[in-house]
Scaffold this motif. Sequence first.
Motif, mmCIF file in Angstrom:
data_model
loop_
_atom_site.group_PDB
_atom_site.id
_atom_site.type_symbol
_atom_site.label_atom_id
_atom_site.label_comp_id
_atom_site.label_asym_id
_atom_site.label_seq_id
_atom_site.Cartn_x
_atom_site.Cartn_y
_atom_site.Cartn_z
ATOM 1 N N GLY A 125 45.239 56.688 45.024
ATOM 2 C CA GLY A 125 45.455 55.984 46.289
ATOM 3 C C GLY A 125 45.702 54.495 46.099
ATOM 4 N N LYS A 126 45.900 54.068 44.861
ATOM 5 C CA LYS A 126 46.097 52.646 44.578
ATOM 6 C C LYS A 126 47.583 52.301 44.507
ATOM 7 C CE LYS A 126 41.781 51.987 41.973
ATOM 8 N NZ LYS A 126 41.191 51.563 40.663
ATOM 9 N N THR A 127 47.889 51.087 44.909
ATOM 10 C CA THR A 127 49.253 50.578 44.819
ATOM 11 C C THR A 127 49.270 49.398 43.859
ATOM 12 O OG1 THR A 127 49.679 51.246 47.110
ATOM 13 C CG2 THR A 127 51.219 49.674 46.123
ATOM 14 N N TYR A 128 50.262 49.376 42.996
ATOM 15 C CA TYR A 128 50.387 48.339 41.976
ATOM 16 C C TYR A 128 51.728 47.631 42.133
ATOM 17 C CZ TYR A 128 46.820 51.328 39.795
ATOM 18 O OH TYR A 128 45.692 52.087 39.533
ATOM 19 N N THR A 129 51.758 46.363 41.763
ATOM 20 C CA THR A 129 53.032 45.643 41.727
ATOM 21 C C THR A 129 53.243 45.074 40.330
ATOM 22 O OG1 THR A 129 52.233 43.405 42.309
ATOM 23 C CG2 THR A 129 52.652 44.950 44.125
ATOM 24 N N MET A 130 54.499 45.053 39.908
ATOM 25 C CA MET A 130 54.843 44.487 38.607
ATOM 26 C C MET A 130 55.985 43.490 38.788
ATOM 27 S SD MET A 130 56.302 46.305 35.126
ATOM 28 C CE MET A 130 57.967 46.377 35.792
ATOM 29 N N ASN A 131 55.777 42.289 38.276
ATOM 30 C CA ASN A 131 56.781 41.233 38.321
ATOM 31 C C ASN A 131 57.351 41.061 36.920
ATOM 32 O OD1 ASN A 131 57.872 38.524 37.949
ATOM 33 N ND2 ASN A 131 57.039 37.998 39.956
ATOM 34 N N ALA A 132 58.629 41.435 36.763
ATOM 35 C CA ALA A 132 59.342 41.211 35.504
ATOM 36 C C ALA A 132 60.554 40.328 35.806
ATOM 37 C CB ALA A 132 59.756 42.529 34.873
ATOM 38 N N GLU A 133 60.294 39.253 36.542
ATOM 39 C CA GLU A 133 61.357 38.346 36.990
ATOM 40 C C GLU A 133 61.620 37.286 35.919
ATOM 41 O OE1 GLU A 133 62.887 38.781 39.915
ATOM 42 O OE2 GLU A 133 61.567 40.163 40.998
ATOM 43 N N TRP A 134 62.412 36.277 36.276
ATOM 44 C CA TRP A 134 62.809 35.246 35.316
ATOM 45 C C TRP A 134 61.654 34.367 34.866
ATOM 46 C CZ3 TRP A 134 67.275 36.562 33.637
ATOM 47 C CH2 TRP A 134 68.309 36.957 34.466
ATOM 48 N N ASN A 135 61.610 34.080 33.585
ATOM 49 C CA ASN A 135 60.848 32.953 33.049
ATOM 50 C C ASN A 135 61.820 31.810 32.818
ATOM 51 O OD1 ASN A 135 58.299 34.022 32.987
ATOM 52 N ND2 ASN A 135 58.047 33.908 30.772
ATOM 53 N N THR A 136 61.394 30.609 33.108
ATOM 54 C CA THR A 136 62.216 29.457 32.753
ATOM 55 C C THR A 136 62.076 29.190 31.252
ATOM 56 O OG1 THR A 136 60.399 27.946 33.305
ATOM 57 C CG2 THR A 136 61.977 28.442 35.043
ATOM 58 N N VAL A 137 62.954 28.369 30.724
ATOM 59 C CA VAL A 137 62.970 28.070 29.289
ATOM 60 C C VAL A 137 62.034 26.898 28.999
ATOM 61 C CG1 VAL A 137 64.432 27.299 27.380
ATOM 62 C CG2 VAL A 137 65.306 28.958 29.046
ATOM 63 N N ARG A 138 61.146 27.072 28.039
ATOM 64 C CA ARG A 138 60.113 26.063 27.779
ATOM 65 C C ARG A 138 60.688 24.732 27.317
ATOM 66 N NH1 ARG A 138 55.543 29.121 24.325
ATOM 67 N NH2 ARG A 138 57.370 29.708 23.089
#
Length: 599
Positions: A125-138
Motif C-alpha cells: 500500500g506504499k507509494t514511492y517516488t524516484m527523481n532521476a532528473e538533471w544534475n548540474t555540472v560541478r
Amino acid sequence: MMTRRTATTGLLAAAAAAGVSPSLAVAGGKVDLSPARWPAGEYDSFMTAQGVDRTRAGTAKGTRGAVTVAYNGLAARAGLEALKQGGNAIDAVMTGALAQVALTMGAPISYFGIMSLVYHEAKTGKTYTMNAEWNTVRGETDPMSIPGQIDFSSTEALQGKGAPSGRTALVGGFMKGVEVAHRRFGRLPFASLFDPAIYIAEQGMPVTPMLAGIFRFRDKDIRRLPETRTTLVKPDGSAYAEGDLFRQPVLARKLRAVARDGADYMYGGAWGQKLVAAIQADGGKMTLDDLKAYEVIWADPLEAPLRKGYSIRTSPGPNFGGVSLIEAQNLADAAGLCGGEHWTKSSAALKKAIEITQLFGISMFPKEVQAAIYPGIDFGEDVRVTKTHAAALWKQIEEGKTFTKWKRTTPMHSDDIVAIDSEGNIAAITHSINCVNWGKTAIFVDGISIGDPASFQQAMIARVAPGDRLPAPTETGILFKDDVPVLGFASMGAGLHQRTFQGLLNYTCYGMDVEEAINTADFYLPMVDPMTGETTLTVPEDRFDKKVLEGTGLAWRVVPLEEARLGGEGKWVAISRDPATGLLHAASHNRNNSAAVAF
C-alpha cells in the motif's frame, strides 16, 4: 507529508546483503522479450502504426495488465510483453521507455536523459517516488554565461542561432534510474528489459514522416561532428528521407553492454569516458567525477486531498511539478470550476481555467517577485498544497492580480509510459532529453544522444549549487479514491500542466472515464509574443465553439493539428483500475502515434 530523501545506496542495502538481484531470483527461467518471439505479424503491424497520427485516444481494457504511452505505440506493446512474461509494472514501464528511445533515434528522449517515476506497490500500500532528473555540472560556476541557443519564439529560432557548446550538457539520470528502480522493484532479469530496444536498433525502422521531419529540421547540425554524421546521415552523404530504413547498430552494441555490465558502464565506465571527452572537446566542463557521483533520489510522495474522496500522490521537491499540480486542483475548487459548466461550454469557466494554469510559472520566480505580484501570499512548498492557500490566492486573482499580460480582444520533448499489472502495482514515468530534437550541439557517443538542456535553463541552474539536482516540472502521479488507488497518469509536452489540470478535473469532477477525459477538447500552453510579452490563448482546431472563445474577451489562436507538437500542446495518458472488479482501462494521447494495450 513529504519526508527526508534518501540516496540510492541506503535503499538498496537489503538487496545487496542478499547477494543476488531479487529480479533474477523471481524470474526463475529464460525470459526473452524480443519482438522476434511475438505472434506473427504483430511487430510489423505496430511498426507500421508508428507512421500514423491519431485523432482520438488509443484505448484498451483488460484485467491482467495494461500499458499506455503518449508517443510510440510499439513501445507500449513492448511493455505489455514484459507483463505477459511474468514481469510487473516496473518491468513494463522500463522496457517500454528503453524501446521509446530507440524508436525516436534519441531525438526527443535519450538514454542519457532524465526520468521521473511514481510507483505504487499493491502488497504494502506504499507509494514511492524516484527523481532521476538533471544534475548540474560541478565545474560550471558561471551558469549565466552558458551559451543560449533557443528562444522558443519560432520554429526557426528553435533550431538555434548560437554556437554549439559542450557547456549546454547536463548530467542525466535516465539509465541510472532504469537500473535502480528495476533493482528495487523489478521482477524480470535486468538484461531482458533491453530486448525490444536492441531488436529495433538492429533490425532498423522505416523513417516515418515525423522522423523525416526531424532529420530535415536538424540537417545542418547533425553534420557538424564526425560521429553524429556517421550515425544520422546516410553513407553517401544524403539525408534520411521518408521510407528509408534507419538502423542503429552501434547503439545496439552499447545497449548490450549496459544490459550486461549495468549502468556503471555509462556512469564512469568506458562509455562515460568517451562522453566526457566529447563534451570537453566542445568546451564543456563535465568530468568523470560528475558521472560517478550521480545518485537517484527516492522520496515519499507529496500527498494531498482533492475532492469527492479523491486524493493524489505525486513527486515532491526538488520537482516543482507536483506542487503546481496540487495547487492548480485546489484553485479549481476555490474558483468554483468543479460543479459548474465545463470550460468547453462556458467562456467564464474557460477564462478561470486558463488563468489558474498560468500559475505554473510562479515556481521559477524569486520570492521578492512573487510577493510583489501577490502580496501576502506564501508560496512555500508546504503551504502551496493547502486549500487555504488556494482560497487566498484565488481571491487576489479575482481582484485582477496576475503576472500574465493577456492580449485582449476588442469590447519544452518527452515521452510518458504508465503500466498497471495484475496485482495492482502502478508505475508511471515521464522521461525526456529536455531540448528540441537532439539539441543544436547534436553530440552522439556510441549511438547515444547528448542534448543541450542547459542552453535555456541558465537562470534555474544558477539557483542551485554546482553539481546539485535541477528542479523539474514533470507532473506524474497516482490518484486515489477513499485511499484506494484508482488511476495512474503521466504528462509531457510544453502544455503538460494545462493538460494534467484538465485531465484530472475531467475524471474527478465531471465523471468522465479516462478515454473521455483525454478526448474532450483541451486548451494548450498560451503563446507569448517575445517582443511585447502579450499572451494569447491557444486551442486545437475544430474543438472549441467559437462563441465560447470569443466570450473570454482574450485573444485566441487556433493551432492546426500538424503544428500541435510545437504549438504548446500537452499530453496526458492514464490507466484506471476498478478496485471492485480489477478492470483496467488504458487511454493514450489523442494525437501522435500513441497507443494503449491491455490483456
